[in-house]
Design a protein around this motif. Structure first.
Motif, PDB file in Angstrom:
ATOM      1  N   THR A 258       0.836  -1.202   0.000  1.00  0.00           N
ATOM      2  CA  THR A 258       0.000   0.000   0.000  1.00  0.00           C
ATOM      3  C   THR A 258       0.870   1.251   0.000  1.00  0.00           C
ATOM      4  O   THR A 258       0.642   2.182  -0.771  1.00  0.00           O
ATOM      5  N   ALA A 259       1.882   1.241   0.856  1.00  0.00           N
ATOM      6  CA  ALA A 259       2.770   2.401   0.929  1.00  0.00           C
ATOM      7  C   ALA A 259       3.447   2.635  -0.426  1.00  0.00           C
ATOM      8  O   ALA A 259       3.517   3.767  -0.920  1.00  0.00           O
ATOM      9  N   ASP A 260       3.921   1.549  -1.030  1.00  0.00           N
ATOM     10  CA  ASP A 260       4.582   1.671  -2.336  1.00  0.00           C
ATOM     11  C   ASP A 260       3.644   2.281  -3.373  1.00  0.00           C
ATOM     12  O   ASP A 260       4.041   3.108  -4.189  1.00  0.00           O
ATOM     13  N   LEU A 261       2.392   1.839  -3.298  1.00  0.00           N
ATOM     14  CA  LEU A 261       1.391   2.340  -4.244  1.00  0.00           C
ATOM     15  C   LEU A 261       1.205   3.845  -4.067  1.00  0.00           C
ATOM     16  O   LEU A 261       1.171   4.602  -5.039  1.00  0.00           O
ATOM     17  N   TYR A 262       1.088   4.271  -2.797  1.00  0.00           N
ATOM     18  CA  TYR A 262       0.905   5.695  -2.529  1.00  0.00           C
ATOM     19  C   TYR A 262       2.110   6.487  -3.028  1.00  0.00           C
ATOM     20  O   TYR A 262       1.949   7.535  -3.667  1.00  0.00           O
TER      21      TYR A 262
ATOM     22  N   ARG B 239       3.982   9.823  -9.658  1.00  0.00           N
ATOM     23  CA  ARG B 239       3.399   9.975 -10.997  1.00  0.00           C
ATOM     24  C   ARG B 239       2.645  11.301 -11.092  1.00  0.00           C
ATOM     25  O   ARG B 239       2.740  12.023 -12.082  1.00  0.00           O
ATOM     26  N   TYR B 240       1.922  11.606 -10.026  1.00  0.00           N
ATOM     27  CA  TYR B 240       1.140  12.839 -10.017  1.00  0.00           C
ATOM     28  C   TYR B 240       2.049  14.065 -10.155  1.00  0.00           C
ATOM     29  O   TYR B 240       1.803  14.940 -10.989  1.00  0.00           O
ATOM     30  N   THR B 241       3.116  14.113  -9.357  1.00  0.00           N
ATOM     31  CA  THR B 241       4.007  15.275  -9.463  1.00  0.00           C
ATOM     32  C   THR B 241       4.682  15.309 -10.828  1.00  0.00           C
ATOM     33  O   THR B 241       4.909  16.375 -11.389  1.00  0.00           O
ATOM     34  N   ARG B 242       4.986  14.110 -11.352  1.00  0.00           N
ATOM     35  CA  ARG B 242       5.608  14.054 -12.672  1.00  0.00           C
ATOM     36  C   ARG B 242       4.680  14.651 -13.720  1.00  0.00           C
ATOM     37  O   ARG B 242       5.099  15.445 -14.565  1.00  0.00           O
ATOM     38  N   GLU B 243       3.400  14.289 -13.624  1.00  0.00           N
ATOM     39  CA  GLU B 243       2.436  14.816 -14.594  1.00  0.00           C
ATOM     40  C   GLU B 243       2.292  16.329 -14.446  1.00  0.00           C
ATOM     41  O   GLU B 243       2.276  17.066 -15.430  1.00  0.00           O
TER      42      GLU B 243
ATOM     43  N   GLY C 137       9.173  14.868 -11.207  1.00  0.00           N
ATOM     44  CA  GLY C 137       8.601  13.842 -10.350  1.00  0.00           C
ATOM     45  C   GLY C 137       9.625  13.043  -9.572  1.00  0.00           C
ATOM     46  O   GLY C 137       9.261  12.142  -8.829  1.00  0.00           O
ATOM     47  N   GLY C 138      10.910  13.327  -9.743  1.00  0.00           N
ATOM     48  CA  GLY C 138      11.931  12.603  -8.989  1.00  0.00           C
ATOM     49  C   GLY C 138      11.910  13.061  -7.535  1.00  0.00           C
ATOM     50  O   GLY C 138      11.540  14.195  -7.240  1.00  0.00           O
TER      51      GLY C 138
END
Ligand SMILES: Cc1cc2nc3c(=O)[nH]c(=O)nc-3n(C[C@H](O)[C@H](O)[C@H](O)COP(=O)(O)OP(=O)(O)OC[C@H]3O[C@@H](n4cnc5c(N)ncnc54)[C@H](O)[C@@H]3O)c2cc1C
Ligand code: HEM
Lengths: 221, 383
Positions: free
Chosen positions: A99-103, A109-113, B209-210
């Motif tokens: 779960t932690a890994d998923l978060y 991914r969100y910040t990357r987008e 995102g890094g």
């Protein structure tokens, strides 16, 4: 659902599913505001189902307690083999980790987008700025050419305060003066355009910087 | 210890994929909760690394001449994580439990003693290398940021003062950790040859995102602290070579090559050096000003900047970008190839993987022997 006023049940005694089933609501007088019969019935059915569930659960738990009690007192195997307990703990921890890994992955991914979009936005702003600057230059160029043309046509050659190229032929001198007038006007017009544009741009950058500072980790402010 | 049996056993277990490492770490942390703090919160990357390393170790278990240096490096690397001898048995126990769990009926006493022997040997080699390293070198260096220069919205140059001398060869890198991203170690290359005051420069480019690079580029200021591991890397100058030097840098891949350039400049008689510095757009050439200054001062140095995503300027836009002269257009590897031949040179290439790959391809095609090309690739996400 609004909670209806339940009929009075004598204090201390427990409400059972059967009691609830046999409850009859008094009807409201004709023309008066009263309970919606349909709604009351639905609600009662709902409460009845809930109570049945609670009673069954309670019975099951009581059974379980008895079973465990007798198991514990009979001194046989423990409640759970330590081996099993360890594997359960490992499984629980594994799930928590996933779960932690998923978060973490989602957040990245969100910040990357977001960053990607911001980058595109920035590139669009830059290319727009470049386009405008180019347009302004061309604009200034056209205006200056027109003004210079007019200036040379109306004013006598002496009006040009430039160091006089005395011994040049008339045609050359005229061309040179036209050039000088052009450059002067061009630079004036261009400078005015550019100044107001840069000021607007700077205001933009100021806003940008201050909002960025506010969003940095630790605030820095 | 039966190498074949170990390989077969690992292959069988590895089929279960990520579940294996997941079980291993959960088992380790259930038994030793105090070890959890040594690892990052998100563990998926770490699980990949562990499985890959184990696979590598098992595949080489009968070729010690290759395996031992790998393990020694791994052992030294673990010093900066704060790992000491007493941690190894815990990891060994959980590894054994994991292998047993996933082997099912294939698990035998013989297999168990094979694995125990293998782990004991691996741990011994790692620990001995760590201990030997401890005689000459700290587990990590503390550093303080003394200057930050933002060169572009996504590129900063940081100057860091280590708490004691950090001995390294130009072209090398260190793993770096920032306090706001604990346990996230990332490699960065020193961008200067060692100085008398021991400060080092890093060129950091933000990867969208890094976790770490955005903090370094945008959230770091003078006075901030970092930790650094021991220098690593083989992108170093071949001092014995009499040949001329070709340096090819994509974006912040410039950092290690600039350090090498500085090293060359200290020679009594420097060789001829060509430095190609490429980026997508002109403002990606974040260090061009400084390079141009160097080229002015050193007659043996030629700097060729190149941009790939901007067409050659014409008309008014070229007017707006004054001083554009001398900038080549096109992919860096093509620009380098156009300026050849390079067969009399030693080549050093650093940058994004794709750029490095293409450049090496072009150079070997043009007759530069592969063993005269040294390279380093950064994160793939670099553009
Ligand atoms: C030996 C060495 C030397 C280095 N030297 C330097 C240096 O001098 N300067 C420098 O700036 N960097 C350098 N790097 C790269 C640096 O270590 C970091 O990887 C980089 O700064 C990014 O760190 P991060 O934590 O922000 O992101 P990381 O977690 O390292 O992100 C990179 C990873 O994220 C993934 N990723 C990122 N963006 C995307 C995307 N858009 N889509 C999909 N996946 C994506 C990629 O798979 C990549 O593996 C070096 C790397 C190595 C190995
Ligand atoms: C056979 C023995 C071991 C192997 C093969 C191994 C393998 C690895 C590898 C490949 C890495 C990644 C290195 C890097 O990112 O630079 C790593 C990191 C790490 N290892 Fe080990 N390791 C071993 C023993 C141990 C032990 C005994 C500990 C003690 C708890 C440990 C704790 C760590 C930690 C804390 C990290 C850093 C994690 C991170 O920051 O992502 N390792 N290990």
């Amino acid at each position: 659902m609004n909670s209806p006023n339940l009929p009075v049940v004598s204090e201390g005694s427990r409400l059972t599913p059967g009691e609830l089933h046999s409850v009859v609501f008094a009807r409201a007088a004709l023309g008066r505001r009263g309970y919606d019969e349909e709604q009351v019935r639905n609600f009662l059915q709902y409460v009845e189902r809930e109570l049945v569930k609670i009673f069954t659960d309670k019975a099951a738990l009581a059974d379980e307690v008895n079973r465990l009690r007798s198991q514990a007192s009979s001194g046989s195997r423990g409640v759970m083999a330590p081996e099993d307990a360890h594997f359960q703990a490992v499984r629980i921890l594994s799930q928590a980790q996933q779960t932690a890994d998923l978060y973490v992955a989602d957040a990245e991914r969100y910040t990357r987008e977001l960053a990607h979009e911001a980058r595109l936005h920035r590139e669009a702003i830059l290319s727009d700025a470049k386009g405008r600057a180019e347009q302004m230059l061309e604009d200034a160029h056209r205006k200056a050419a027109a003004v210079a043309e007019a200036a040379v046509r109306t004013a006598p050659p002496q009006a040009a305060p430039a160091p006089r190229p005395e011994n040049l032929p008339d045609a050359d001198r005229l061309a040179l003066e036209r050039e000088i007038a052009y450059l002067r006007t061009y630079s004036d017009v261009y400078r005015t355009h550019l100044r107001s544009y840069l000021e607007a741009l700077l205001r933009n950058v100021d806003e940008w910087e201050s909002s960025e500072r506010a969003s940095l980790p630790g605030g820095n402010a | 210890m039966d190498a074949q049996r170990l390989k077969a056993s690992f292959a069988q277990v590895a089929e279960k994929g990520d579940a294996v490492a997941l079980f291993f770490y959960s088992d380790l942390f259930v038994r030793n909760p105090h070890l959890r703090d040594m690892f990052p919160i998100g563990m998926s990357g770490q699980r990949d690394k562990l499985l890959r390393a184990l696979g590598h170790i098992v595949s080489q278990v009968d070729d010690l001449s290759n395996l031992v240096p790998f393990l020694q490096q791994l052992g030294r690397d673990h010093r900066r994580f704060g790992i000491v001898a007493e941690h190894y048995p815990h990891v060994g126990a959980s590894l054994l439990a994991t292998l047993r769990h996933f082997s099912g009926t294939a698990w035998t006493d013989d297999l168990e003693s094979d694995w125990t022997a293998a782990y004991t040997l691996v741990a011994k080699v790692m620990l001995e290398a760590a201990d030997e390293n401890a005689l000459t070198s700290p587990a990590w260096w503390n550093g303080q940021v003394v200057a930050v220069e933002r060169r572009r919205f996504d590129i900063s140059v940081l100057r860091i003062q280590p708490d004691r001398p950090l001995p390294y060869a130009p072209g090398q890198s260190v793993a770096l950790e920032v306090p706001s991203r604990l346990r996230h170690w990332r490699y960065y290359s020193m961008a200067n040859a060692p100085r008398p005051d021991h400060t080092v420069d890093f060129h950091v480019r933000l990867v969208d995102g890094g976790p770490v690079s955005p903090v370094l580029v945008r959230g770091t200021q003078a006075g901030d602290r970092v930790r650094m591991g021991a220098p690593i890397g083989t992108l170093t100058l071949d001092e014995s070579s009499p040949r001329d030097v070709l340096l090819v840098a994509g974006s912040t891949g410039l950092a290690p090559l600039k350090a090498i350039l500085e090293q060359v400049s200290r020679r009594a008689v420097p060789p001829r050096v060509h430095l190609f510095f490429g980026a997508r757009s002109r403002d990606g050439l974040y260090d061009l000003e400084d390079l141009a200054k160097l080229a002015d001062g050193f007659p043996w140095l030629t700097v060729v900047p190149a941009v790939s995503d901007e067409p050659g300027g014409h008309g008014f836009s070229s007017l707006l970008q004054s001083g554009d002269d001398g900038i080549e257009h096109g992919n860096l590897s093509d620009v380098v190839a156009r300026r050849g031949p390079w067969d009399g040179h030693d080549a050093y290439v650093c940058g994004p993987a794709v750029m490095v790959g293409h450049t090496v391809e072009q150079l070997t095609r043009l007759g530069v022997p592969r063993d005269r090309i040294r390279l380093e690739t950064f994160a793939d996400a670099q553009r």
